[in-house]
Design a protein around this motif. Structure first.
Motif, PDB file in Angstrom:
ATOM      1  N   PHE A  28       8.817 -81.643 -48.879  1.00 34.14           N
ATOM      2  CA  PHE A  28       8.169 -80.950 -49.959  1.00 34.14           C
ATOM      3  C   PHE A  28       9.087 -79.678 -49.874  1.00 34.14           C
ATOM      4  CE2 PHE A  28       4.733 -83.338 -48.507  1.00 34.14           C
ATOM      5  CZ  PHE A  28       4.398 -84.091 -49.806  1.00 34.14           C
ATOM      6  N   LEU A  29       9.236 -79.028 -51.024  1.00 33.16           N
ATOM      7  CA  LEU A  29      10.079 -78.029 -51.102  1.00 33.16           C
ATOM      8  C   LEU A  29       9.576 -76.847 -52.131  1.00 33.16           C
ATOM      9  CD1 LEU A  29      13.180 -76.557 -50.599  1.00 33.16           C
ATOM     10  CD2 LEU A  29      13.690 -77.842 -52.657  1.00 33.16           C
ATOM     11  N   CYS A  30       9.761 -75.520 -51.830  1.00 36.31           N
ATOM     12  CA  CYS A  30       9.377 -74.373 -52.641  1.00 36.31           C
ATOM     13  C   CYS A  30      10.644 -73.973 -53.030  1.00 36.31           C
ATOM     14  CB  CYS A  30       8.795 -73.286 -52.132  1.00 36.31           C
ATOM     15  SG  CYS A  30       8.598 -71.883 -53.155  1.00 36.31           S
ATOM     16  N   THR A  31      11.053 -74.222 -54.472  1.00 40.74           N
ATOM     17  CA  THR A  31      12.363 -73.772 -54.878  1.00 40.74           C
ATOM     18  C   THR A  31      12.572 -72.366 -55.036  1.00 40.74           C
ATOM     19  OG1 THR A  31      11.838 -74.308 -57.257  1.00 40.74           O
ATOM     20  CG2 THR A  31      12.698 -76.087 -56.114  1.00 40.74           C
ATOM     21  N   GLU A  32      11.713 -71.564 -54.990  1.00 40.30           N
ATOM     22  CA  GLU A  32      11.688 -70.051 -55.188  1.00 40.30           C
ATOM     23  C   GLU A  32      12.154 -69.361 -53.902  1.00 40.30           C
ATOM     24  OE1 GLU A  32      11.590 -66.298 -56.569  1.00 40.30           O
ATOM     25  OE2 GLU A  32      11.177 -68.015 -57.863  1.00 40.30           O
ATOM     26  N   CYS A  33      11.749 -70.024 -52.660  1.00 43.87           N
ATOM     27  CA  CYS A  33      12.041 -69.340 -51.310  1.00 43.87           C
ATOM     28  C   CYS A  33      12.724 -70.158 -50.539  1.00 43.87           C
ATOM     29  CB  CYS A  33      10.964 -68.802 -50.575  1.00 43.87           C
ATOM     30  SG  CYS A  33       9.512 -69.915 -50.001  1.00 43.87           S
ATOM     31  N   ASP A  34      12.760 -71.737 -50.905  1.00 42.54           N
ATOM     32  CA  ASP A  34      13.684 -72.499 -50.249  1.00 42.54           C
ATOM     33  C   ASP A  34      12.952 -72.909 -48.935  1.00 42.54           C
ATOM     34  OD1 ASP A  34      15.483 -72.344 -52.256  1.00 42.54           O
ATOM     35  OD2 ASP A  34      16.923 -71.518 -51.160  1.00 42.54           O
ATOM     36  N   SER A  35      11.634 -73.002 -48.954  1.00 42.46           N
ATOM     37  CA  SER A  35      10.831 -73.412 -47.722  1.00 42.46           C
ATOM     38  C   SER A  35      10.559 -75.088 -47.943  1.00 42.46           C
ATOM     39  CB  SER A  35       9.253 -72.673 -47.730  1.00 42.46           C
ATOM     40  OG  SER A  35       9.622 -71.325 -47.635  1.00 42.46           O
ATOM     41  N   LEU A  36      10.862 -75.511 -46.803  1.00 43.60           N
ATOM     42  CA  LEU A  36      10.631 -77.097 -46.457  1.00 43.60           C
ATOM     43  C   LEU A  36       9.658 -77.427 -45.725  1.00 43.60           C
ATOM     44  CD1 LEU A  36      13.686 -79.291 -46.527  1.00 43.60           C
ATOM     45  CD2 LEU A  36      11.849 -79.332 -44.895  1.00 43.60           C
ATOM     46  N   TRP A  37       8.938 -78.545 -45.954  1.00 42.51           N
ATOM     47  CA  TRP A  37       7.909 -79.040 -45.050  1.00 42.51           C
ATOM     48  C   TRP A  37       8.287 -80.609 -45.172  1.00 42.51           C
ATOM     49  CZ3 TRP A  37       6.820 -75.317 -48.507  1.00 42.51           C
ATOM     50  CH2 TRP A  37       6.454 -74.258 -48.083  1.00 42.51           C
ATOM     51  N   TRP A  38       8.084 -81.129 -44.135  1.00 43.74           N
ATOM     52  CA  TRP A  38       8.288 -82.780 -43.765  1.00 43.74           C
ATOM     53  C   TRP A  38       6.913 -83.511 -44.068  1.00 43.74           C
ATOM     54  CZ3 TRP A  38      13.118 -83.984 -44.085  1.00 43.74           C
ATOM     55  CH2 TRP A  38      13.781 -83.460 -43.307  1.00 43.74           C
ATOM     56  N   PRO A  39       6.783 -84.483 -44.647  1.00 40.26           N
ATOM     57  CA  PRO A  39       5.565 -84.983 -44.902  1.00 40.26           C
ATOM     58  C   PRO A  39       4.361 -85.149 -44.075  1.00 40.26           C
ATOM     59  CG  PRO A  39       7.213 -86.509 -45.771  1.00 40.26           C
ATOM     60  CD  PRO A  39       8.038 -85.564 -44.735  1.00 40.26           C
ATOM     61  N   ASP A  40       4.711 -85.252 -42.734  1.00 34.73           N
ATOM     62  CA  ASP A  40       3.838 -85.139 -41.683  1.00 34.73           C
ATOM     63  C   ASP A  40       3.388 -83.944 -41.051  1.00 34.73           C
ATOM     64  OD1 ASP A  40       6.178 -84.652 -40.337  1.00 34.73           O
ATOM     65  OD2 ASP A  40       5.673 -85.656 -38.631  1.00 34.73           O
ATOM     66  N   GLU A  41       3.937 -82.815 -41.822  1.00 31.32           N
ATOM     67  CA  GLU A  41       3.580 -81.532 -41.390  1.00 31.32           C
ATOM     68  C   GLU A  41       2.471 -80.734 -42.194  1.00 31.32           C
ATOM     69  OE1 GLU A  41       7.519 -79.834 -39.399  1.00 31.32           O
ATOM     70  OE2 GLU A  41       7.486 -79.723 -41.727  1.00 31.32           O
ATOM     71  N   ALA A  42       1.731 -79.938 -41.871  1.00 33.30           N
ATOM     72  CA  ALA A  42       0.739 -79.126 -42.605  1.00 33.30           C
ATOM     73  C   ALA A  42       1.658 -78.098 -43.637  1.00 33.30           C
ATOM     74  CB  ALA A  42      -0.067 -78.198 -41.885  1.00 33.30           C
ATOM     75  N   ILE A  43       1.292 -78.019 -44.951  1.00 31.65           N
ATOM     76  CA  ILE A  43       2.199 -77.155 -45.747  1.00 31.65           C
ATOM     77  C   ILE A  43       1.368 -75.665 -45.508  1.00 31.65           C
ATOM     78  CG2 ILE A  43       2.794 -76.483 -48.047  1.00 31.65           C
ATOM     79  CD1 ILE A  43       3.018 -79.563 -48.571  1.00 31.65           C
ATOM     80  N   ASP A  44       1.906 -75.120 -44.495  1.00 32.30           N
ATOM     81  CA  ASP A  44       1.539 -73.754 -44.261  1.00 32.30           C
ATOM     82  C   ASP A  44       2.702 -72.777 -43.713  1.00 32.30           C
ATOM     83  OD1 ASP A  44       1.614 -74.112 -41.296  1.00 32.30           O
ATOM     84  OD2 ASP A  44      -0.149 -74.751 -41.333  1.00 32.30           O
ATOM     85  N   GLU A  45       2.223 -71.617 -43.897  1.00 29.12           N
ATOM     86  CA  GLU A  45       3.536 -70.688 -43.585  1.00 29.12           C
ATOM     87  C   GLU A  45       4.424 -70.979 -42.225  1.00 29.12           C
ATOM     88  OE1 GLU A  45       4.692 -65.890 -43.893  1.00 29.12           O
ATOM     89  OE2 GLU A  45       2.811 -66.629 -44.035  1.00 29.12           O
ATOM     90  N   ALA A  46       3.614 -71.237 -41.054  1.00 29.33           N
ATOM     91  CA  ALA A  46       3.821 -71.620 -39.862  1.00 29.33           C
ATOM     92  C   ALA A  46       5.054 -72.696 -39.642  1.00 29.33           C
ATOM     93  CB  ALA A  46       2.571 -71.290 -38.913  1.00 29.33           C
TER      94      ALA A  46
END
Length: 83
Positions: A28-46
């Motif tokens: 998963f990706l936010c194209t604004e800030c280039d933050s990335l999360w793997w599918p097994d991770e919680a999508i949170d800032e930490a």
């Protein structure tokens, strides 16, 4: 993941499903800030990773992985991601 999830890191864009073109690995990706999360991770800032760091590690390059390539060479959006 909800249909529309505001990025918890920048709160400026939606988190959307992407994959690596080379092997289809989803993330998963936010194209604004280039933050990335793997599918097994919680999508949170930490839990956020930085896209450039992940791409550089996958390609085995140091520093900026975009010096000789563009996003479309490495990643692509997907309509549906199964996590």
């Amino acid at each position: 993941m909800p249909a529309q999830l505001l990025c918890p890191r920048c709160q400026q864009d939606w988190v959307r499903p992407y994959r690596f073109r080379s092997d289809g690995t989803p993330f998963f990706l936010c194209t604004e800030c280039d933050s990335l999360w793997w599918p097994d991770e919680a999508i949170d800032e930490a839990q956020a990773h930085f896209l450039d760091d992940v791409v550089a590690a996958r390609l085995g390059v140091g520093g900026n992985p975009w010096s000789s390539r563009v996003w479309g060479d490495v990643i692509e959006p997907v309509l549906d991601i199964h996590c």
